[in-house]
Design a protein around this motif. Structure first.
Motif, PDB file in Angstrom:
ATOM      1  N   ALA A   3       1.109   4.073  -2.750  1.00 47.19           N
ATOM      2  CA  ALA A   3       0.740   5.443  -2.404  1.00 47.19           C
ATOM      3  C   ALA A   3       1.853   6.407  -2.779  1.00 47.19           C
ATOM      4  O   ALA A   3       1.600   7.462  -3.376  1.00 47.19           O
ATOM      5  CB  ALA A   3       0.435   5.530  -0.908  1.00 47.19           C
ATOM      6  N   PHE A  50      -4.831   0.014  -5.756  1.00 52.57           N
ATOM      7  CA  PHE A  50      -5.543   0.164  -4.477  1.00 52.57           C
ATOM      8  C   PHE A  50      -6.811  -0.685  -4.459  1.00 52.57           C
ATOM      9  O   PHE A  50      -7.118  -1.342  -3.469  1.00 52.57           O
ATOM     10  CB  PHE A  50      -5.903   1.630  -4.230  1.00 52.57           C
ATOM     11  CG  PHE A  50      -4.719   2.495  -3.936  1.00 52.57           C
ATOM     12  CD1 PHE A  50      -3.749   2.052  -3.053  1.00 52.57           C
ATOM     13  CD2 PHE A  50      -4.561   3.719  -4.537  1.00 52.57           C
ATOM     14  CE1 PHE A  50      -2.640   2.824  -2.771  1.00 52.57           C
ATOM     15  CE2 PHE A  50      -3.463   4.500  -4.274  1.00 52.57           C
ATOM     16  CZ  PHE A  50      -2.496   4.049  -3.397  1.00 52.57           C
ATOM     17  N   PHE A 102       0.837  -1.202   0.000  1.00 52.82           N
ATOM     18  CA  PHE A 102       0.000   0.000   0.000  1.00 52.82           C
ATOM     19  C   PHE A 102       0.867   1.245   0.000  1.00 52.82           C
ATOM     20  O   PHE A 102       0.643   2.174  -0.776  1.00 52.82           O
ATOM     21  CB  PHE A 102      -0.928   0.004   1.221  1.00 52.82           C
ATOM     22  CG  PHE A 102      -1.602   1.325   1.440  1.00 52.82           C
ATOM     23  CD1 PHE A 102      -2.686   1.692   0.660  1.00 52.82           C
ATOM     24  CD2 PHE A 102      -1.133   2.215   2.396  1.00 52.82           C
ATOM     25  CE1 PHE A 102      -3.294   2.916   0.831  1.00 52.82           C
ATOM     26  CE2 PHE A 102      -1.731   3.447   2.567  1.00 52.82           C
ATOM     27  CZ  PHE A 102      -2.816   3.791   1.785  1.00 52.82           C
ATOM     28  N   SER A 122      -4.239   3.598  -8.766  1.00 55.09           N
ATOM     29  CA  SER A 122      -5.580   3.511  -8.168  1.00 55.09           C
ATOM     30  C   SER A 122      -6.140   2.109  -8.381  1.00 55.09           C
ATOM     31  O   SER A 122      -6.788   1.549  -7.486  1.00 55.09           O
ATOM     32  CB  SER A 122      -6.526   4.523  -8.785  1.00 55.09           C
ATOM     33  OG  SER A 122      -5.856   5.704  -9.086  1.00 55.09           O
TER      34      SER A 122
END
Lengths: 199, 366
Positions: free
Chosen positions: A14, A47, A10, A44
């Motif tokens: 990010a 994610f 993550f 994205s």
């Protein structure tokens, strides 16, 4: 172990996302900006994958990378050449940009700091969320999204028909009234524009 | 569903093994991932050479020539020699080009190809990753291919490249629609997006026959539209050498040209493999209803061989087309997609939906 790896992933995603987003707005070559933007959109999708929403990740790539970014690149290709750089904005516009950006940042940070996010439901993920998504989209009950879905379809259809009408080289043969004088530019790329709009 | 294939289905994909190894050790999981990546890379290199050799040989024999004959037995090492030459060649980047994008573009194209290859169920035991949104995934990552071609053509700063890229872009995003519509027919019938489950759903019969007529239409649509998507003749106007020098890869040389070239050939394999997977039963053996003896004999042929055979046949078909059909003009190409294939695709999808929704089955499908 798995959680550690997922957390690490993550943060990597990010960090890449933020860096690429910065690159999008700082580069002066507009096509490179499009490529960086694609990177942001891919992150994205990453994610979504981390959250276990594979279908959304797939659609994110399908629509944004395969659709939006390709369209962007297509549009840029019609207008600019490699040597052209984006103009340096004037000082006034720059200042205005900084002020707006800073204001937006402050607002966001304030909002995020003060809001308490509720976990709606402690539940397990459904095994296949594709079918659930499809049912939800076409459900016309109180929890369904049938109306927004149909409205969106009509909107897209209208946009497509509008695009075709604008890209038309000549009006209908019988009336010939749709053709506007002074629109020589549309002749050159008429054929291609039609395909872009249509897809 | 016969006995032999039933227990092979228990086999795991490389990605599954990696996921299972993750709680124990990151390194095990990483090891499996590296294994998958290296496997795909080696597969691509070998397959690319094989396909190029096949193409040259087949092209030769179609024209009453022999094709490559000098290097090795019947020229079998010709592609190896050519690959070495390509890799050793000077890599020229035009002075006025956008160097960053010029270097990045072939990688994008190759990436799109590799990512599709990773989810293809080649046989129950040869499968890198079994994504549960397989069909959507395939549609999604093929977008990288277009992007690579567009960026490559634009960043070369050459009008041939630009025109070739524009044509390729328009062509690919147009034909993508028809291909997807045909794909959805299979999704409707099999009720799943996972490629391995689509293969398993064809145990009783391949979708091309079993889907009540719409299957054959969808198969033809998918095959034609995919040929256009990978810029094969008769849809190869993006690199029509008589008009555009070499299209989007005019300014590419050496290694980066090899990337585009390789991606093109592997894409041919992917189209053949996807068509086989979706419509011709993938690695499923050929069965005829209740002919138990015949079916048992068919089961003896290993699934990997079934997949290879079907794919090789379709690849041969694609190469055959190249020497049979003349190249289409740009406007003919667009007319074919928007005025012929697209309406047929929509009508076919609606027909398929009606069949599935109202259970108009002549024989049990599920």
């Amino acid at each position: 172990m798995t959680t550690t790896v997922l957390t690490a992933l993550f943060y990597v995603l990010a960090a890449c996302s933020v860096l690429l987003a910065l690159a999008v707005v700082t580069t002066r070559r507009i096509l490179r900006a499009a490529v960086y933007l694609m990177g942001v959109l891919l992150m994205s999708a990453g994610f979504f994958l981390l959250l276990g929403a594979e279908f959304l990740a797939g659609v994110q790539i399908l629509v944004y990378v395969g659709g939006i970014v390709v369209l962007l690149v297509f549009a840029v290709m019609l207008t600019r050449s490699v040597e052209l750089l984006e103009d340096e904005p004037s000082i006034g516009r720059k200042l205005l940009g900084y002020v707006v950006a800073a204001g937006f940042l402050i607002m966001n940070v304030a909002l995020l700091a003060t809001t308490e996010f509720r976990v709606l439901r402690e539940g397990t993920l459904p095994a296949g969320n594709t079918a659930a998504l499809g049912r939800k989209l076409l459900d016309y009950g109180p929890q369904g999204y049938a109306l927004p879905f149909e409205v969106l379809s009509i909107l897209l259809l209208t946009a497509m028909i509008g695009g075709i009408v604008i890209a038309r080289k000549t009006g209908p043969v019988a009336t010939g009234k749709l053709e506007q004088p002074g629109q020589g530019g549309s002749d050159r790329f008429g054929a291609q524009t039609t395909t872009i709009q249509g897809s | 569903m016969t006995g032999i294939t039933e227990n092979i289905w228990q086999a795991k994909t490389v990605a599954q093994r990696a996921a299972e190894a993750l709680p124990e050790s990151v390194w095990f999981a990483l090891g499996y991932m590296v294994l998958g990546v290296v496997g795909v890379a080696a597969f691509i290199a070998v397959l690319g050479m094989g396909l190029i050799y096949a193409e040259r040989k087949i092209a030769g024999h179609f024209q009453c020539r022999l094709g490559p004959m000098r290097v090795g037995w019947h020229g079998i090492f010709q592609t190896v020699a050519d690959t070495l030459k390509l890799l050793l060649k000077e890599d020229v980047v035009p002075a006025q080009a956008d160097k960053f994008l010029h270097i990045l573009a072939p990688l994008f194209t190759l990436l799109g190809t590799i990512l599709v290859l990773a989810v293809l169920p080649m046989s129950p035991i040869v499968h890198v990753s079994d994504v549960n949104i397989g069909v959507v995934y395939v549609g999604a990552v093929s977008g990288f291919g277009v992007l690579g071609i567009l960026l490559g053509g634009w960043s070369s700063n050459n009008k041939w490249s630009l025109l070739g890229a524009m044509r390729a872009g328009a062509q690919i995003i147009s034909y993508e629609i028809s291909a997807t519509l045909a794909l959805l027919v299979v999704v409707l019938f099999s009720g799943t997006l996972r490629l391995s489950e689509i293969v398993e759903s064809q145990a009783a019969g391949w979708w091309i026959w079993r889907a009540h007529g719409v299957g054959i239409v969808a198969f033809l649509l998918f095959f034609i539209a995919s040929l256009a998507e990978i810029n094969r003749t008769p849809f190869d106007i993006p690199e029509g050498e008589s008009e555009l020098t070499a299209g989007f890869h005019t300014e590419y040389s050496g290694m980066r040209f090899a990337f585009f070239f390789l991606a093109e050939f592997i894409n041919m394999f992917i189209v053949a493999a996807l068509t086989a997977t979706l419509f011709l039963g993938g690695w499923m053996p050929f069965h005829i209803g209740d002919f138990a003896g015949f079916n048992a004999i068919m089961d003896m042929i290993p699934p990997g061989l079934w997949f290879t055979g079907k794919t090789a046949f379709l690849v041969f078909l694609i190469m055959w087309f190249r020497w049979t059909f003349p190249r289409l003009r740009v406007d003919q190409l667009m007319r074919l997609e928007w005025k012929v294939l697209l309406p047929i695709g929509f009508a076919n999808l609606i027909a398929a939906a009606v069949v599935v929704l109202f259970n108009f089955y002549f024989f049990p499908v599920r």
